[in-house]
Scaffold this motif. Sequence first.
Motif, PDB file in Angstrom:
ATOM      1  N   UNK A   1     -23.250   7.149   2.390  1.00 45.63           N
ATOM      2  CA  UNK A   1     -22.828   7.595   3.715  1.00 45.63           C
ATOM      3  C   UNK A   1     -23.191   9.062   3.886  1.00 45.63           C
TER       4      UNK A   1
ATOM      5  N   UNK B   1     -21.707  16.151  19.953  1.00 52.09           N
ATOM      6  CA  UNK B   1     -21.763  14.785  20.463  1.00 52.09           C
ATOM      7  C   UNK B   1     -22.006  13.869  19.276  1.00 52.09           C
ATOM      8  N   UNK B   2     -21.239  12.772  19.199  1.00 49.86           N
ATOM      9  CA  UNK B   2     -21.425  11.851  18.068  1.00 49.86           C
ATOM     10  C   UNK B   2     -22.526  10.858  18.426  1.00 49.86           C
TER      11      UNK B   2
ATOM     12  N   UNK C   1     -10.707   5.665  17.487  1.00 52.66           N
ATOM     13  CA  UNK C   1     -10.287   6.142  16.162  1.00 52.66           C
ATOM     14  C   UNK C   1      -8.860   6.675  16.191  1.00 52.66           C
TER      15      UNK C   1
ATOM     16  N   UNK D   1     -15.290   6.594  21.345  1.00 57.87           N
ATOM     17  CA  UNK D   1     -15.116   6.388  19.901  1.00 57.87           C
ATOM     18  C   UNK D   1     -13.919   7.146  19.379  1.00 57.87           C
ATOM     19  N   UNK D   2     -13.813   8.401  19.813  1.00 61.61           N
ATOM     20  CA  UNK D   2     -12.736   9.215  19.300  1.00 61.61           C
ATOM     21  C   UNK D   2     -11.395   8.634  19.748  1.00 61.61           C
TER      22      UNK D   2
ATOM     23  N   UNK E   1     -16.797   2.601  -1.844  1.00 60.47           N
ATOM     24  CA  UNK E   1     -16.065   1.335  -1.894  1.00 60.47           C
ATOM     25  C   UNK E   1     -16.882   0.295  -2.643  1.00 60.47           C
TER      26      UNK E   1
ATOM     27  N   UNK F   1       0.815  -1.218   0.000  1.00 57.48           N
ATOM     28  CA  UNK F   1       0.000   0.000   0.000  1.00 57.48           C
ATOM     29  C   UNK F   1       0.847   1.267   0.000  1.00 57.48           C
TER      30      UNK F   1
ATOM     31  N   UNK G   1      -4.810   2.904  10.106  1.00 53.77           N
ATOM     32  CA  UNK G   1      -6.108   2.400   9.626  1.00 53.77           C
ATOM     33  C   UNK G   1      -6.782   3.382   8.663  1.00 53.77           C
ATOM     34  N   UNK G   2      -7.534   2.832   7.750  1.00 50.51           N
ATOM     35  CA  UNK G   2      -8.388   3.589   6.845  1.00 50.51           C
ATOM     36  C   UNK G   2      -9.828   3.383   7.311  1.00 50.51           C
ATOM     37  N   UNK G   3     -10.584   4.473   7.389  1.00 51.91           N
ATOM     38  CA  UNK G   3     -11.975   4.339   7.833  1.00 51.91           C
ATOM     39  C   UNK G   3     -12.849   4.014   6.623  1.00 51.91           C
ATOM     40  N   UNK G   4     -13.553   2.911   6.690  1.00 53.68           N
ATOM     41  CA  UNK G   4     -14.382   2.465   5.568  1.00 53.68           C
ATOM     42  C   UNK G   4     -15.859   2.529   5.961  1.00 53.68           C
ATOM     43  N   UNK G   5     -16.699   2.626   4.930  1.00 50.91           N
ATOM     44  CA  UNK G   5     -18.146   2.515   5.135  1.00 50.91           C
ATOM     45  C   UNK G   5     -18.618   1.423   4.196  1.00 50.91           C
TER      46      UNK G   5
ATOM     47  N   UNK H   1      -9.533   6.398  -0.599  1.00 48.69           N
ATOM     48  CA  UNK H   1      -9.966   6.030   0.761  1.00 48.69           C
ATOM     49  C   UNK H   1      -9.107   6.686   1.840  1.00 48.69           C
TER      50      UNK H   1
ATOM     51  N   UNK I   1     -12.153  -5.320   1.630  1.00 46.67           N
ATOM     52  CA  UNK I   1     -11.282  -4.135   1.688  1.00 46.67           C
ATOM     53  C   UNK I   1      -9.824  -4.561   1.879  1.00 46.67           C
TER      54      UNK I   1
ATOM     55  N   UNK J   1     -16.988   2.116  12.112  1.00 46.44           N
ATOM     56  CA  UNK J   1     -18.020   2.155  13.146  1.00 46.44           C
ATOM     57  C   UNK J   1     -19.334   2.342  12.410  1.00 46.44           C
TER      58      UNK J   1
ATOM     59  N   UNK K   1      -4.790  -2.042   3.966  1.00 49.23           N
ATOM     60  CA  UNK K   1      -4.181  -3.013   4.871  1.00 49.23           C
ATOM     61  C   UNK K   1      -4.755  -3.009   6.276  1.00 49.23           C
TER      62      UNK K   1
ATOM     63  N   UNK L   1     -10.717  10.041   2.001  1.00 47.79           N
ATOM     64  CA  UNK L   1     -11.994   9.953   2.713  1.00 47.79           C
ATOM     65  C   UNK L   1     -11.759   9.930   4.225  1.00 47.79           C
ATOM     66  N   UNK L   2     -10.777   9.156   4.654  1.00 40.33           N
ATOM     67  CA  UNK L   2     -10.469   9.054   6.084  1.00 40.33           C
ATOM     68  C   UNK L   2     -10.074  10.425   6.654  1.00 40.33           C
TER      69      UNK L   2
ATOM     70  N   UNK M   1     -16.213  18.273  16.934  1.00 42.02           N
ATOM     71  CA  UNK M   1     -15.900  18.066  18.355  1.00 42.02           C
ATOM     72  C   UNK M   1     -15.475  19.378  19.006  1.00 42.02           C
TER      73      UNK M   1
ATOM     74  N   UNK N   1     -13.153  12.907   6.696  1.00 46.53           N
ATOM     75  CA  UNK N   1     -14.051  12.626   7.828  1.00 46.53           C
ATOM     76  C   UNK N   1     -13.437  13.075   9.134  1.00 46.53           C
TER      77      UNK N   1
ATOM     78  N   UNK O   1     -18.902   9.523  22.861  1.00 47.66           N
ATOM     79  CA  UNK O   1     -18.161  10.326  21.886  1.00 47.66           C
ATOM     80  C   UNK O   1     -16.658  10.229  22.140  1.00 47.66           C
TER      81      UNK O   1
ATOM     82  N   UNK P   1      -6.152   5.286  13.737  1.00 56.91           N
ATOM     83  CA  UNK P   1      -5.501   6.141  12.733  1.00 56.91           C
ATOM     84  C   UNK P   1      -3.985   6.123  12.933  1.00 56.91           C
TER      85      UNK P   1
END
Lengths: 400, 400
Positions: free
Chosen positions: A188, A117-118, B108, B104-105, A390, A4, B116-120, A97, B158, B169, B164, A100-101, A112, A104, B101, B112
């Motif tokens: 999304x 709040x998520x 992430x 999760x953060x 994707x 990658x 990591x790549x965040x996928x949907x 991607x 993916x 989430x 990789x 995208x990461x 934040x 986001x 919140x 990251x």
Amino acid sequence: MRDHTGMTQVTHKRGSAGDVVESELERLTTESAVRITGRVVDNPIVKLGGLEIIPESVEILNLAETPLPIDEHTGLEQRLDWRFLDVRRRFPAQVLFAVQTTLEQGMREYAYAQGCTEMHTPKLMGTASESGAEVFKLGYFDRDAYLAQSPQFFKQMAIAAGIDKVFEIGPVFRAEPSFTSRHATEFTGVDVELAWISDVEDVMAFEERMLAHALAKVAEAHGEAIREAFGVEVTVPSVPFPRITMADAQEILRAEGWDPEGAKEDLDPEGERGIAAHIQRETGHEFVFVTDYPASIRPFYHMRPAGRPDLTSSFDLMWKGLEITTGAQREHRHGVLLKQAAEKDMNTGPMQDYLNTFRYGCPPHGGLGMGLSRVLMVLLGLDSIREASFLFRGPNRLTP
Amino acid sequence: MRDHTGMTQVTHKRGSAGDVVESELERLTTESAVRITGRVVDNPIVKLGGLEIIPESVEILNLAETPLPIDEHTGLEQRLDWRFLDVRRRFPAQVLFAVQTTLEQGMREYAYAQGCTEMHTPKLMGTASESGAEVFKLGYFDRDAYLAQSPQFFKQMAIAAGIDKVFEIGPVFRAEPSFTSRHATEFTGVDVELAWISDVEDVMAFEERMLAHALAKVAEAHGEAIREAFGVEVTVPSVPFPRITMADAQEILRAEGWDPEGAKEDLDPEGERGIAAHIQRETGHEFVFVTDYPASIRPFYHMRPAGRPDLTSSFDLMWKGLEITTGAQREHRHGVLLKQAAEKDMNTGPMQDYLNTFRYGCPPHGGLGMGLSRVLMVLLGLDSIREASFLFRGPNRLTP
């Protein structure tokens, strides 16, 4: 050999009989997964950084079958059938991607910092929201359920729950038989809802700052890769973005000869591109908020400005002529909301839970919903939303 | 007067006739949304910080109806019917979403930093994954579609696409008629998938570090609020977490008298609590990875350790006796995968897209799926997952 991070050259001199490295290399097929251990050596004639690997061991972890089902001449639909190979083989898809990461994460970072709040609102609903026409229906034990076509109602419930600033990224579902380059049945959504706003301007101010922050991060982290992969320059937009009312937009477009059939109150895609081009000529800006949409083409829950029952305190955000967001101040007064629903001949029976949200002290609020893949489409100059997701979902595509 | 930051006292002296502030205050009902402007003054007898507001204007933005539909005696189900009021009125519920919140953060942030790549990945599928038994089916134009019961297959795609390290989430859907305190038909899953791992240990090492990082952030940001609202002390776990094989766990439990009917190879909830209690006594640790689950009770795509076709390279993570994660190394060799599917008498017809993923060079990989609300349940000491989600969904609950 490719991973990658990029490509490297592996060079092995044909050796003696029983050379295990050689026999493994000879078995290798294109796109096989392989682990090679060896020495990195200088070789000035190698294009990939003047370095190559002399292998000491070669381990084939997954031998690819031949021939591969797609190659560089394969059309879009068959590439989507083999999306994992399509993405793996194309550098731009890999960049997408990563972008995208970062995009986001940039939006979350801004949200934040503003105190959001998520939330994760349900995608399963007991009744079809709004019209019901574009909603998927499913069997739910001994009854029916519906897939949320937006987190709209639920993020408003979060506002009524005292969560003053709501942020959500999640899937939304549209049972719409649209086959355009910008529609999907599942995509999304980036959703924001803000309580205690003064008016819809607060929502637009939030969005333009969130986008400017996120795009600055993208430009910094991926500007060069985007230039190389897509031939596109990322422009970090200045704030505020230009704003124009729908009435003014229509006047300008009609003066320029725009005269669509059917789209009397709304902008058709040509109109969206036209007004964006006009604004870019006048201001140099790629973004424009079109505001004050007529009430007739907006949902019943959009607030109307005082004294203008024909308009809504709402907006769409266009980027290079593509609509990427719809937003509005919401009507939070139960009585007014009922009246607006009645005007639109809506059956409020299935919406009791939603309407109840406004009976016990819901503050003024407004928000926006943004399509993530549309933002990526415009950012990277892609022709179709199919390449910005994707695994695309459309009326004719549920696989892979 | 209360907002999301806390309470304050507003004091107005009864005035003369025509006192607009007074007439508005007299109209006020409990839980109304109100905007009050005034002077903040010292008043040592006021409990809320020795300050109060002397109002100069009072604007009622949404007058709450009376009586409120719930009060402090209302049971759980009716509170869930009016969840927005339930959350707004209870300080612990407000804290919960702030904690979610941050949690999760924190996850992430760790993901990251690890690249990591965040996928949907799509929630709509063309065929029912795995058994099909616990999958919701919906009408999709002129055919059927299914809701993903996990992003499992798609995050593996993916990986095969050259991404990789995958992080997601998002919602997952289980058509399971379970009415326990820890099951929901829709919940938020935290999913990770990692390529090029040496073995399943790499996945566990990722997870324990991700949780330790996220819980440290939660403790720092909300430790005091959690103590006040839930009476719970947040312990930041040390790494590595203890690990125990299923065989050893069963031996220990049976020696302690555990002898369940039916659960010969798996742990029942009592067994999960028992082994967690044992580990906590022995090591002081709240977490434990139970590893090496028998192949008979794991999906066909879990990898088997070399020479042990009866076992899987898999784990569950228990926290204070509740299962919060399932993870495994996946079988990435197409032939072996087919063999394992055949052993389980699976119909591989509907799984062609999934199986194709392993035909063209898929690297070794493994991952995990975590239930976000279960983590919150344990973290905050809640009795039920119903209180750990914003809008709970169960077999009997699709509203509000």
